[in-house]
Design a protein around this motif. Structure first.
Motif, PDB file in Angstrom:
ATOM      1  N   GLY A  90       0.815  -1.209   0.000  1.00 30.92           N
ATOM      2  CA  GLY A  90       0.000   0.000   0.000  1.00 30.92           C
ATOM      3  C   GLY A  90       0.847   1.256   0.000  1.00 30.92           C
ATOM      4  N   HIS A  91       1.899   1.237   0.796  1.00 30.77           N
ATOM      5  CA  HIS A  91       2.801   2.395   0.864  1.00 30.77           C
ATOM      6  C   HIS A  91       3.515   2.610  -0.475  1.00 30.77           C
ATOM      7  N   LEU A  92       4.033   1.530  -1.043  1.00 31.88           N
ATOM      8  CA  LEU A  92       4.758   1.612  -2.310  1.00 31.88           C
ATOM      9  C   LEU A  92       3.853   2.109  -3.441  1.00 31.88           C
ATOM     10  N   LEU A  93       2.672   1.500  -3.584  1.00 34.49           N
ATOM     11  CA  LEU A  93       1.752   1.923  -4.636  1.00 34.49           C
ATOM     12  C   LEU A  93       1.258   3.348  -4.397  1.00 34.49           C
ATOM     13  N   GLY A  94       1.041   3.699  -3.133  1.00 35.74           N
ATOM     14  CA  GLY A  94       0.608   5.058  -2.811  1.00 35.74           C
ATOM     15  C   GLY A  94       1.631   6.097  -3.231  1.00 35.74           C
ATOM     16  N   GLU A  95       2.912   5.826  -2.951  1.00 34.98           N
ATOM     17  CA  GLU A  95       3.985   6.756  -3.337  1.00 34.98           C
ATOM     18  C   GLU A  95       4.120   6.864  -4.854  1.00 34.98           C
ATOM     19  N   LYS A  96       4.141   5.717  -5.518  1.00 33.40           N
ATOM     20  CA  LYS A  96       4.277   5.722  -6.980  1.00 33.40           C
ATOM     21  C   LYS A  96       3.068   6.387  -7.629  1.00 33.40           C
ATOM     22  N   GLY A  97       1.889   6.112  -7.083  1.00 30.96           N
ATOM     23  CA  GLY A  97       0.673   6.720  -7.614  1.00 30.96           C
ATOM     24  C   GLY A  97       0.659   8.222  -7.435  1.00 30.96           C
ATOM     25  N   ALA A  98       1.058   8.686  -6.267  1.00 29.34           N
ATOM     26  CA  ALA A  98       1.089  10.125  -6.006  1.00 29.34           C
ATOM     27  C   ALA A  98       2.009  10.838  -6.996  1.00 29.34           C
ATOM     28  N   ALA A  99       3.111  10.194  -7.346  1.00 33.47           N
ATOM     29  CA  ALA A  99       4.040  10.784  -8.309  1.00 33.47           C
ATOM     30  C   ALA A  99       3.390  10.924  -9.693  1.00 33.47           C
ATOM     31  N   MET A 100       2.357  10.105  -9.947  1.00 33.68           N
ATOM     32  CA  MET A 100       1.649  10.167 -11.228  1.00 33.68           C
ATOM     33  C   MET A 100       0.316  10.908 -11.101  1.00 33.68           C
ATOM     34  N   GLY A 101       0.047  11.475  -9.935  1.00 32.23           N
ATOM     35  CA  GLY A 101      -1.205  12.197  -9.723  1.00 32.23           C
ATOM     36  C   GLY A 101      -2.402  11.287  -9.500  1.00 32.23           C
ATOM     37  N   LEU A 102      -2.158  10.085  -8.974  1.00 34.30           N
ATOM     38  CA  LEU A 102      -3.213   9.102  -8.754  1.00 34.30           C
ATOM     39  C   LEU A 102      -3.452   8.878  -7.266  1.00 34.30           C
ATOM     40  N   ASP A 103      -4.670   8.505  -6.933  1.00 34.90           N
ATOM     41  CA  ASP A 103      -4.998   8.077  -5.580  1.00 34.90           C
ATOM     42  C   ASP A 103      -5.126   6.559  -5.633  1.00 34.90           C
ATOM     43  N   ILE A 104      -4.220   5.850  -4.959  1.00 33.97           N
ATOM     44  CA  ILE A 104      -4.224   4.390  -4.955  1.00 33.97           C
ATOM     45  C   ILE A 104      -4.408   3.904  -3.528  1.00 33.97           C
ATOM     46  N   LYS A 105      -5.392   3.024  -3.352  1.00 37.58           N
ATOM     47  CA  LYS A 105      -5.670   2.434  -2.044  1.00 37.58           C
ATOM     48  C   LYS A 105      -5.543   0.915  -2.152  1.00 37.58           C
ATOM     49  N   VAL A 106      -4.994   0.309  -1.110  1.00 34.98           N
ATOM     50  CA  VAL A 106      -4.827  -1.144  -1.049  1.00 34.98           C
ATOM     51  C   VAL A 106      -5.485  -1.613   0.238  1.00 34.98           C
ATOM     52  N   GLN A 107      -6.462  -2.528   0.101  1.00 38.26           N
ATOM     53  CA  GLN A 107      -7.199  -3.004   1.275  1.00 38.26           C
ATOM     54  C   GLN A 107      -7.389  -4.517   1.209  1.00 38.26           C
ATOM     55  N   HIS A 108      -7.344  -5.137   2.374  1.00 36.65           N
ATOM     56  CA  HIS A 108      -7.693  -6.549   2.464  1.00 36.65           C
ATOM     57  C   HIS A 108      -9.134  -6.690   1.993  1.00 36.65           C
ATOM     58  N   GLU A 109      -9.439  -7.760   1.290  1.00 30.92           N
ATOM     59  CA  GLU A 109     -10.771  -7.972   0.725  1.00 30.92           C
ATOM     60  C   GLU A 109     -11.875  -7.848   1.788  1.00 30.92           C
ATOM     61  N   ASP A 110     -11.663  -8.390   2.973  1.00 34.98           N
ATOM     62  CA  ASP A 110     -12.685  -8.343   4.028  1.00 34.98           C
ATOM     63  C   ASP A 110     -12.987  -6.910   4.460  1.00 34.98           C
ATOM     64  N   ILE A 111     -11.964  -6.089   4.589  1.00 35.15           N
ATOM     65  CA  ILE A 111     -12.136  -4.679   4.967  1.00 35.15           C
ATOM     66  C   ILE A 111     -12.894  -3.954   3.865  1.00 35.15           C
ATOM     67  N   PHE A 112     -12.514  -4.183   2.627  1.00 39.46           N
ATOM     68  CA  PHE A 112     -13.195  -3.543   1.492  1.00 39.46           C
ATOM     69  C   PHE A 112     -14.687  -3.891   1.502  1.00 39.46           C
ATOM     70  N   LYS A 113     -15.015  -5.163   1.703  1.00 40.03           N
ATOM     71  CA  LYS A 113     -16.411  -5.588   1.704  1.00 40.03           C
ATOM     72  C   LYS A 113     -17.196  -4.908   2.838  1.00 40.03           C
ATOM     73  N   ILE A 114     -16.612  -4.823   4.014  1.00 40.75           N
ATOM     74  CA  ILE A 114     -17.293  -4.189   5.150  1.00 40.75           C
ATOM     75  C   ILE A 114     -17.523  -2.710   4.878  1.00 40.75           C
ATOM     76  N   MET A 115     -16.524  -2.032   4.322  1.00 43.42           N
ATOM     77  CA  MET A 115     -16.621  -0.596   4.067  1.00 43.42           C
ATOM     78  C   MET A 115     -17.609  -0.262   2.946  1.00 43.42           C
ATOM     79  N   HIS A 116     -17.867  -1.205   2.040  1.00 39.79           N
ATOM     80  CA  HIS A 116     -18.728  -0.933   0.890  1.00 39.79           C
ATOM     81  C   HIS A 116     -20.035  -1.716   0.931  1.00 39.79           C
ATOM     82  N   ARG A 117     -20.408  -2.164   2.107  1.00 39.37           N
ATOM     83  CA  ARG A 117     -21.667  -2.880   2.261  1.00 39.37           C
ATOM     84  C   ARG A 117     -22.819  -1.891   2.152  1.00 39.37           C
ATOM     85  N   VAL A 118     -23.846  -2.272   1.428  1.00 35.94           N
ATOM     86  CA  VAL A 118     -25.010  -1.392   1.235  1.00 35.94           C
ATOM     87  C   VAL A 118     -26.040  -1.685   2.299  1.00 35.94           C
TER      88      VAL A 118
END
Length: 89
Positions: free
Chosen positions: A61-89
């Motif tokens: 997450g840290h590596l992709l975040g740094e590389k993404g920021a250098a390209m003007g991107l917002d990159i997030k890396v999350q464990h699948e379970d956390i992603f599912k909980i955060m995006h539950r309708v």
């Protein structure tokens, strides 16, 4: 361990190459990619398998975040379970 990577930002050449190279270098397997571009706005969600990776989730997450920021991107890396909980309708 399945992980969700989200990438958002202005479209430009090399986004997918940068992310794919980092994942390959760290033995992270890409399982699924969903990408679209609308009016120059890039949005991609990747599902990856980190079962054989040589990098921790936090460090990836840290590596992709740094590389993404250098390209003007917002990159997030999350464990699948956390992603599912955060995006539950």
């Amino acid at each position: 361990m399945k992980t969700v990577i989200t990438i958002v930002g202005q479209d430009r050449v090399g986004i997918i190459a940068m992310i794919s190279n980092i994942l390959a270098e760290n033995n992270v397997n890409i399982l699924n990619i969903n990408q679209n571009i609308l009016n120059g706005f890039f949005n991609m969600v990747m599902i990856v398998d980190m079962g054989q990776s040589i990098i921790s989730l936090k460090d990836l997450g840290h590596l992709l975040g740094e590389k993404g920021a250098a390209m003007g991107l917002d990159i997030k890396v999350q464990h699948e379970d956390i992603f599912k909980i955060m995006h539950r309708v």
